[in-house]
Design an enzyme around this catalytic site. Structure first.
Site, PDB file in Angstrom:
ATOM      1  N   ARG A 122       0.811  -1.239   0.000  1.00  0.00           N
ATOM      2  CA  ARG A 122       0.000   0.000   0.000  1.00  0.00           C
ATOM      3  C   ARG A 122       0.834   1.275   0.000  1.00  0.00           C
ATOM      4  O   ARG A 122       0.366   2.353   0.368  1.00  0.00           O
ATOM      5  CB  ARG A 122      -0.983   0.033   1.173  1.00  0.00           C
ATOM      6  CG  ARG A 122      -1.955  -1.132   1.136  1.00  0.00           C
ATOM      7  CD  ARG A 122      -3.142  -0.923   2.031  1.00  0.00           C
ATOM      8  NE  ARG A 122      -4.012  -2.062   1.915  1.00  0.00           N
ATOM      9  CZ  ARG A 122      -3.832  -3.210   2.569  1.00  0.00           C
ATOM     10  NH1 ARG A 122      -2.814  -3.330   3.412  1.00  0.00           N
ATOM     11  NH2 ARG A 122      -4.649  -4.205   2.388  1.00  0.00           N
ATOM     12  N   GLU A 186      11.612  18.626 -24.357  1.00  0.00           N
ATOM     13  CA  GLU A 186      10.958  19.042 -23.094  1.00  0.00           C
ATOM     14  C   GLU A 186      11.639  20.291 -22.521  1.00  0.00           C
ATOM     15  O   GLU A 186      10.990  21.161 -21.941  1.00  0.00           O
ATOM     16  CB  GLU A 186      11.001  17.909 -22.054  1.00  0.00           C
ATOM     17  CG  GLU A 186      10.328  16.601 -22.486  1.00  0.00           C
ATOM     18  CD  GLU A 186       8.829  16.704 -22.764  1.00  0.00           C
ATOM     19  OE1 GLU A 186       8.197  17.703 -22.387  1.00  0.00           O
ATOM     20  OE2 GLU A 186       8.300  15.758 -23.392  1.00  0.00           O
ATOM     21  N   LYS A 223       9.627  22.928 -13.474  1.00  0.00           N
ATOM     22  CA  LYS A 223       8.701  21.817 -13.233  1.00  0.00           C
ATOM     23  C   LYS A 223       8.207  21.865 -11.785  1.00  0.00           C
ATOM     24  O   LYS A 223       7.016  21.658 -11.505  1.00  0.00           O
ATOM     25  CB  LYS A 223       9.397  20.483 -13.544  1.00  0.00           C
ATOM     26  CG  LYS A 223       8.572  19.250 -13.232  1.00  0.00           C
ATOM     27  CD  LYS A 223       7.668  18.799 -14.364  1.00  0.00           C
ATOM     28  CE  LYS A 223       6.631  17.785 -13.947  1.00  0.00           C
ATOM     29  NZ  LYS A 223       6.783  16.468 -14.440  1.00  0.00           N
ATOM     30  N   GLU A 233      -3.077  18.331 -11.119  1.00  0.00           N
ATOM     31  CA  GLU A 233      -3.578  18.746 -12.427  1.00  0.00           C
ATOM     32  C   GLU A 233      -5.067  19.049 -12.371  1.00  0.00           C
ATOM     33  O   GLU A 233      -5.851  18.575 -13.204  1.00  0.00           O
ATOM     34  CB  GLU A 233      -3.261  17.672 -13.479  1.00  0.00           C
ATOM     35  CG  GLU A 233      -3.138  18.251 -14.886  1.00  0.00           C
ATOM     36  CD  GLU A 233      -2.549  17.281 -15.891  1.00  0.00           C
ATOM     37  OE1 GLU A 233      -1.450  16.752 -15.626  1.00  0.00           O
ATOM     38  OE2 GLU A 233      -3.173  17.066 -16.920  1.00  0.00           O
ATOM     39  N   ASN A 242       1.611  20.459 -21.145  1.00  0.00           N
ATOM     40  CA  ASN A 242       1.205  19.740 -22.367  1.00  0.00           C
ATOM     41  C   ASN A 242       1.455  20.554 -23.629  1.00  0.00           C
ATOM     42  O   ASN A 242       1.060  20.137 -24.719  1.00  0.00           O
ATOM     43  CB  ASN A 242      -0.285  19.379 -22.306  1.00  0.00           C
ATOM     44  CG  ASN A 242      -0.556  18.278 -21.301  1.00  0.00           C
ATOM     45  OD1 ASN A 242       0.331  17.506 -20.991  1.00  0.00           O
ATOM     46  ND2 ASN A 242      -1.771  18.235 -20.793  1.00  0.00           N
ATOM     47  N   HIS A 245       2.075  18.922 -26.917  1.00  0.00           N
ATOM     48  CA  HIS A 245       1.810  17.491 -26.776  1.00  0.00           C
ATOM     49  C   HIS A 245       0.498  17.045 -27.422  1.00  0.00           C
ATOM     50  O   HIS A 245       0.334  15.868 -27.710  1.00  0.00           O
ATOM     51  CB  HIS A 245       1.823  17.089 -25.287  1.00  0.00           C
ATOM     52  CG  HIS A 245       3.222  17.007 -24.727  1.00  0.00           C
ATOM     53  ND1 HIS A 245       4.106  18.063 -24.784  1.00  0.00           N
ATOM     54  CD2 HIS A 245       3.901  15.997 -24.109  1.00  0.00           C
ATOM     55  CE1 HIS A 245       5.257  17.700 -24.215  1.00  0.00           C
ATOM     56  NE2 HIS A 245       5.159  16.462 -23.807  1.00  0.00           N
ATOM     57  N   HIS A 249       1.370  14.099 -29.558  1.00  0.00           N
ATOM     58  CA  HIS A 249       0.920  12.730 -29.248  1.00  0.00           C
ATOM     59  C   HIS A 249       0.152  12.134 -30.416  1.00  0.00           C
ATOM     60  O   HIS A 249       0.249  10.933 -30.682  1.00  0.00           O
ATOM     61  CB  HIS A 249       0.045  12.722 -27.988  1.00  0.00           C
ATOM     62  CG  HIS A 249       0.852  12.736 -26.719  1.00  0.00           C
ATOM     63  ND1 HIS A 249       0.298  13.016 -25.492  1.00  0.00           N
ATOM     64  CD2 HIS A 249       2.157  12.506 -26.498  1.00  0.00           C
ATOM     65  CE1 HIS A 249       1.244  12.958 -24.571  1.00  0.00           C
ATOM     66  NE2 HIS A 249       2.385  12.656 -25.157  1.00  0.00           N
ATOM     67  N   HIS A 262       9.347   9.622 -29.317  1.00  0.00           N
ATOM     68  CA  HIS A 262       8.495  10.545 -28.563  1.00  0.00           C
ATOM     69  C   HIS A 262       8.968  12.008 -28.698  1.00  0.00           C
ATOM     70  O   HIS A 262       8.185  12.892 -29.056  1.00  0.00           O
ATOM     71  CB  HIS A 262       8.464  10.129 -27.083  1.00  0.00           C
ATOM     72  CG  HIS A 262       7.668  11.062 -26.227  1.00  0.00           C
ATOM     73  ND1 HIS A 262       6.285  11.096 -26.240  1.00  0.00           N
ATOM     74  CD2 HIS A 262       8.053  12.022 -25.360  1.00  0.00           C
ATOM     75  CE1 HIS A 262       5.863  12.027 -25.411  1.00  0.00           C
ATOM     76  NE2 HIS A 262       6.917  12.611 -24.864  1.00  0.00           N
TER      77      HIS A 262
HETATM   78  P1  NAD Z   1      13.905   5.554 -21.202  1.00  0.00           P
HETATM   79  O1  NAD Z   1      13.728   5.422 -19.757  1.00  0.00           O
HETATM   80  O2  NAD Z   1      13.399   4.459 -22.069  1.00  0.00           O
HETATM   81  O3  NAD Z   1      15.446   5.765 -21.510  1.00  0.00           O
HETATM   82  C1  NAD Z   1      15.883   5.879 -22.850  1.00  0.00           C
HETATM   83  C2  NAD Z   1      16.967   4.869 -23.172  1.00  0.00           C
HETATM   84  O4  NAD Z   1      18.205   5.308 -22.604  1.00  0.00           O
HETATM   85  C3  NAD Z   1      16.744   3.471 -22.603  1.00  0.00           C
HETATM   86  O5  NAD Z   1      17.216   2.529 -23.521  1.00  0.00           O
HETATM   87  C4  NAD Z   1      17.612   3.451 -21.348  1.00  0.00           C
HETATM   88  O6  NAD Z   1      18.030   2.156 -21.012  1.00  0.00           O
HETATM   89  C5  NAD Z   1      18.764   4.300 -21.779  1.00  0.00           C
HETATM   90  N1  NAD Z   1      19.470   5.022 -20.728  1.00  0.00           N
HETATM   91  C6  NAD Z   1      18.922   5.678 -19.685  1.00  0.00           C
HETATM   92  N2  NAD Z   1      19.852   6.365 -19.035  1.00  0.00           N
HETATM   93  C7  NAD Z   1      21.027   6.118 -19.651  1.00  0.00           C
HETATM   94  C8  NAD Z   1      22.342   6.578 -19.442  1.00  0.00           C
HETATM   95  N3  NAD Z   1      22.639   7.473 -18.508  1.00  0.00           N
HETATM   96  N4  NAD Z   1      23.316   6.110 -20.251  1.00  0.00           N
HETATM   97  C9  NAD Z   1      23.012   5.253 -21.269  1.00  0.00           C
HETATM   98  N5  NAD Z   1      21.778   4.812 -21.536  1.00  0.00           N
HETATM   99  C10 NAD Z   1      20.795   5.248 -20.732  1.00  0.00           C
HETATM  100  O7  NAD Z   1      13.227   6.888 -21.775  1.00  0.00           O
HETATM  101  P2  NAD Z   1      13.065   8.390 -21.225  1.00  0.00           P
HETATM  102  O8  NAD Z   1      13.050   9.226 -22.435  1.00  0.00           O
HETATM  103  O9  NAD Z   1      13.990   8.701 -20.124  1.00  0.00           O
HETATM  104  O10 NAD Z   1      11.606   8.374 -20.594  1.00  0.00           O
HETATM  105  C11 NAD Z   1      10.470   8.132 -21.389  1.00  0.00           C
HETATM  106  C12 NAD Z   1       9.356   7.675 -20.487  1.00  0.00           C
HETATM  107  O11 NAD Z   1       9.113   8.684 -19.525  1.00  0.00           O
HETATM  108  C13 NAD Z   1       8.047   7.421 -21.208  1.00  0.00           C
HETATM  109  O12 NAD Z   1       7.501   6.209 -20.765  1.00  0.00           O
HETATM  110  C14 NAD Z   1       7.162   8.577 -20.774  1.00  0.00           C
HETATM  111  O13 NAD Z   1       5.798   8.237 -20.738  1.00  0.00           O
HETATM  112  C15 NAD Z   1       7.705   8.867 -19.404  1.00  0.00           C
HETATM  113  N6  NAD Z   1       7.466  10.246 -18.933  1.00  0.00           N
HETATM  114  C16 NAD Z   1       6.868  10.395 -17.728  1.00  0.00           C
HETATM  115  C17 NAD Z   1       6.650  11.664 -17.225  1.00  0.00           C
HETATM  116  C18 NAD Z   1       6.047  11.829 -15.861  1.00  0.00           C
HETATM  117  O14 NAD Z   1       5.685  12.962 -15.500  1.00  0.00           O
HETATM  118  N7  NAD Z   1       5.949  10.789 -15.078  1.00  0.00           N
HETATM  119  C19 NAD Z   1       7.058  12.793 -17.964  1.00  0.00           C
HETATM  120  C20 NAD Z   1       7.694  12.593 -19.191  1.00  0.00           C
HETATM  121  C21 NAD Z   1       7.898  11.314 -19.683  1.00  0.00           C
HETATM  122  N1  GLY Z   2       5.010  15.486 -17.619  1.00  0.00           N
HETATM  123  C1  GLY Z   2       3.777  16.162 -17.368  1.00  0.00           C
HETATM  124  C2  GLY Z   2       3.456  16.287 -15.939  1.00  0.00           C
HETATM  125  O1  GLY Z   2       4.235  15.912 -15.094  1.00  0.00           O
HETATM  126  O2  GLY Z   2       2.405  16.757 -15.603  1.00  0.00           O
END
Ligand code: NAD
Ligand code: GLY
Length: 358
Positions: A122, A186, A223, A233, A242, A245, A249, A262
């Protein structure tokens, strides 16, 4: 090290940005609070071999017993099956509700492991150690966690604020160019919606990965303030994130999540949103062109490929959760750094903006 504090309704925490912080993670976690004597360290198959041992050693030096869990790198790991697997591994390793979880990796690991922390027993404390540009400037801050289902991305999840975020900018030096540049979609978005001066810093930084802490921390600050103003939100401020986006998207989905990465799709969405802002809300042509030129500086696309049909993009857009009761809540700019939510943009306006991207 640059510290940014978030003060929320039920959670206060710090985001630490600096160099060589992984080796200090045990001490930094100890200074932030007592989260437990046992931790799950969740990482992926790319990040683990590079950085997990340093974090594990630092935690062990601080007297914390660590159980490492590695999931396959990539978006496909953001699934309920993977959450179940992580939780079961934690239970089998003897972790309990007095344990905590450390998420080491990009946004995929932050969202996935953060969600596991939200529901394990939880809810247990989570420390985020982001290692990509996207995760350091965006996803590790603000508490949105979750997974994808076949019905769509991020449709199952929870708000679960971290207890601490440790962003070591040295980790960005091993990030592949593609992922590194995509993260700047971003960063440029943050400048566009809230911080005109940041765009100048981004232009000056260019593709250099040296001395990144001030730039990353400035993004964290943007942020953090948005999340403080609108944690769940509900008031409209967080919606400003957004920007770019809605159409972005739509393009990502219309390309079958394979044609454009992305950040590339968001780049195209930002271009469309800038052009709509010039037409409808007073952004100057020069400001719009400057944002677009900065996207190009990071090798992000600003022209849409003919093989992604406008009709499919529009169809995907209208299915998106950003469409509230069929109404588009479109984020526009009045000027560089000044975003607002508009109800005045029609689907026909979006269609014209998509056509203009060709
Ligand atoms: P990711 O986590 O897939 O990382 C991208 C690639 O880089 C992966 O292959 C990973 O293994 C590799 N990698 C990561 N760090 C590394 C490093 N230091 N050195 C070498 N390789 C490395 O992708 P991302 O772009 O970081 O994140 C995308 C995800 O984040 C999506 O699922 C998206 O929906 C989510 N997201 C969430 C929020 C939120 O507010 N929670 C906001 C934006 C994006
Ligand atoms: N990445 C959008 C949010 O955190 O609201």
């Amino acid at each position: 090290m640059i510290r940014t504090q978030l003060i929320l309704a039920n959670d206060d925490y710090e985001v630490l940005v600096g160099s060589d912080l992984l080796d200090q993670s045990g001490t930094l976690i100890g200074e932030a609070g007592h989260f437990g004597k046992q931790a799950a360290l969740v990482t992926d198959s790319n990040v683990g071999p590079l950085y997990a041992d340093a974090v594990q050693k630092s935690l062990e030096d601080a007297g914390i017993k660590v159980f490492q869990i590695t999931v396959p790198a990539g978006e496909a790991s953001k699934s309920m099956d993977q959450v179940t697997d992580i939780c079961r591994q934690m239970l089998q390793a003897g972790l309990d509700r007095k344990s905590f979880l450390v998420a080491l990796g990009g946004g995929v690991i932050g969202d996935l492991a953060g969600f596991a922390a939200a529901i394990f027993q939880r809810g247990i404390p989570c420390v985020q150690i982001p290692t990509t540009v996207v995760s350091q400037v965006d996803s590790s801050v603000g508490g949105k966690t979750g997974v994808n289902t076949p019905e769509g991305k991020n449709l199952v999840g929870a708000f679960h604020q971290p207890k601490l975020v440790i962003a070591d900018v040295e980790t960005l030096k091993t990030l592949p160019d593609q992922e590194y540049n995509e993260g700047y979609a971003e960063v440029i978005k943050h400048a566009a919606i809230r911080d005109a001066e940041l765009l100048g810093l981004v232009e000056a930084q260019g593709l250099s990965r040296d001395n990144l802490a001030p730039l990353i921390a400035r993004n964290v600050g943007i942020k953090a303030r948005v999340v403080e103003e609108d944690e769940r939100e509900t008031t409209g401020t967080r919606v400003l994130l957004n920007f770019g986006h809605t159409i972005g998207h739509g393009i990502e989905a219309a390309g079958g999540y394979g044609k454009y990465f992305h950040g590339e799709a968001i780049s195209l969405g930002l271009v469309a949103a800038c052009r709509l802002s010039v037409k409808h809300s007073g952004l100057s042509e020069a400001e719009s062109e400057r944002i677009i030129a900065t996207l190009e500086q990071f090798q992000l696309p600003t022209k849409l490929d003919a093989e992604v049909p406008t009709a499919t993009i529009l169809e995907k857009m209208t299915r998106d959760k950003k469409f509230k009761d069929g109404q588009i809540r479109f984020v526009l700019l009045r000027g560089l750094g000044e975003a607002f939510v508009s109800d005045a943009i029609t689907l026909a306006d979006c269609e014209a903006a998509i056509e203009e991207l060709r």
